[in-house]
Structures are given as structure tokens and as C-alpha cells.
Design a protein around this motif. Sequence first.
Motif, PDB file in Angstrom:
ATOM      1  N   ASP A  21      96.768  30.062  37.148  1.00  0.00           N
ATOM      2  CA  ASP A  21      97.535  31.233  36.721  1.00  0.00           C
ATOM      3  C   ASP A  21      97.791  32.202  37.872  1.00  0.00           C
ATOM      4  N   ASP A  22      97.653  31.702  39.104  1.00  0.00           N
ATOM      5  CA  ASP A  22      98.000  32.483  40.292  1.00  0.00           C
ATOM      6  C   ASP A  22      99.294  31.914  40.863  1.00  0.00           C
ATOM      7  N   ASP A  23     100.152  32.804  41.406  1.00  0.00           N
ATOM      8  CA  ASP A  23     101.392  32.323  42.005  1.00  0.00           C
ATOM      9  C   ASP A  23     101.543  32.715  43.469  1.00  0.00           C
ATOM     10  N   THR A  24     100.458  33.238  44.060  1.00  0.00           N
ATOM     11  CA  THR A  24     100.453  33.567  45.486  1.00  0.00           C
ATOM     12  C   THR A  24      99.054  33.325  46.042  1.00  0.00           C
ATOM     13  N   GLY A  27      94.865  31.529  46.132  1.00  0.00           N
ATOM     14  CA  GLY A  27      95.030  30.901  44.830  1.00  0.00           C
ATOM     15  C   GLY A  27      93.772  30.930  43.984  1.00  0.00           C
ATOM     16  N   ASN A  49     101.238  19.103  34.463  1.00  0.00           N
ATOM     17  CA  ASN A  49     102.278  20.118  34.305  1.00  0.00           C
ATOM     18  C   ASN A  49     102.795  19.993  32.881  1.00  0.00           C
ATOM     19  N   ARG A  55     107.290  21.764  38.777  1.00  0.00           N
ATOM     20  CA  ARG A  55     106.730  22.962  39.406  1.00  0.00           C
ATOM     21  C   ARG A  55     106.032  22.616  40.718  1.00  0.00           C
ATOM     22  N   PHE A 102      97.606  27.529  43.942  1.00  0.00           N
ATOM     23  CA  PHE A 102      98.530  28.392  43.209  1.00  0.00           C
ATOM     24  C   PHE A 102      99.814  27.612  42.968  1.00  0.00           C
ATOM     25  N   ALA A 103     100.585  28.085  42.012  1.00  0.00           N
ATOM     26  CA  ALA A 103     101.819  27.388  41.625  1.00  0.00           C
ATOM     27  C   ALA A 103     102.993  28.349  41.675  1.00  0.00           C
ATOM     28  N   ALA A 104     104.183  27.785  41.791  1.00  0.00           N
ATOM     29  CA  ALA A 104     105.394  28.600  41.852  1.00  0.00           C
ATOM     30  C   ALA A 104     105.567  29.422  40.583  1.00  0.00           C
ATOM     31  N   THR A 105     105.074  28.910  39.472  1.00  0.00           N
ATOM     32  CA  THR A 105     105.132  29.613  38.190  1.00  0.00           C
ATOM     33  C   THR A 105     103.753  29.568  37.557  1.00  0.00           C
ATOM     34  N   THR A 106     103.283  30.685  37.065  1.00  0.00           N
ATOM     35  CA  THR A 106     101.985  30.690  36.399  1.00  0.00           C
ATOM     36  C   THR A 106     102.095  30.037  35.027  1.00  0.00           C
TER      37      THR A 106
END
Length: 119
Positions: A21-24, A27, A49, A55, A102-106
Motif C-alpha cells: 500500500d506504498d507508492d513511493t 516501500g 495483482n 501494475r 512499492f507499486a505504481a498504484t496502492t
Amino acid sequence: MATFTKSVLSGSTDGRGIHIDDDTTPGKLIHTGSTTAADVHEIWLYATNYDTTARKLTIEWGGATAGGDIIELTIAAESGLVLVVPGLLIKGNATALVVRAFAATTSAINIFGYVNKIA
């Protein structure tokens, strides 16, 4: 002779998936390595995913330096248990090395896996 102990990831609760749930950077904590120099952790990670769109996932392998610590890949939509780290090693260090993601979208990707602790 080395001893192997299969364990849950330190960022997991009882072996459950870790919700990214982090996007930056930094992570979400996935695993913290050992502080004993003779110890090695062999880490296996799988991503799911559950979103309807592919993602991007970023793994910070022991640090967050673009020159050698970053693993990036795209996880296809509605895919599960995609191998993202195939048993890479983290060696014990006076300051424990940490694996984060981290992911591009949480709220789209979960990480599952385990660690083989080698002493």
C-alpha cells in the motif's frame, strides 16, 4: 556444516501476504536480513495483482539506490503468484539489509514468500 531454516518473511504476519500500500520509496517492509555477518538469507517472493490493470512493482533490494538496489517489473492484471525474486541472497551485515516494495498504484499488489535462513 551450514544449517537451513525455512521461515516466514519478517514483514509478514504468520506467513500471510504483504499488502503493498506504498507508492513511493521507502516501500513497504518485506524482510529484514540478519545482523550476523556469517548468516545468509535466501529470499523467494511471489506477487499477485488483483486489479484489472497491469501494475508496476518496484523491489528495493537492501537499499534504494538506482545503481544496484532496484528491481522493477510489471505484474499483469488479475495474475497471481508470479515469481518476482527467485532465491536471491542477502548477507548478514552490522546494519541489517532490508527488502522493501512499492507499486505504481496502492491497493493492487500483494507479496507472498519465504526465506531460507542459512547459518
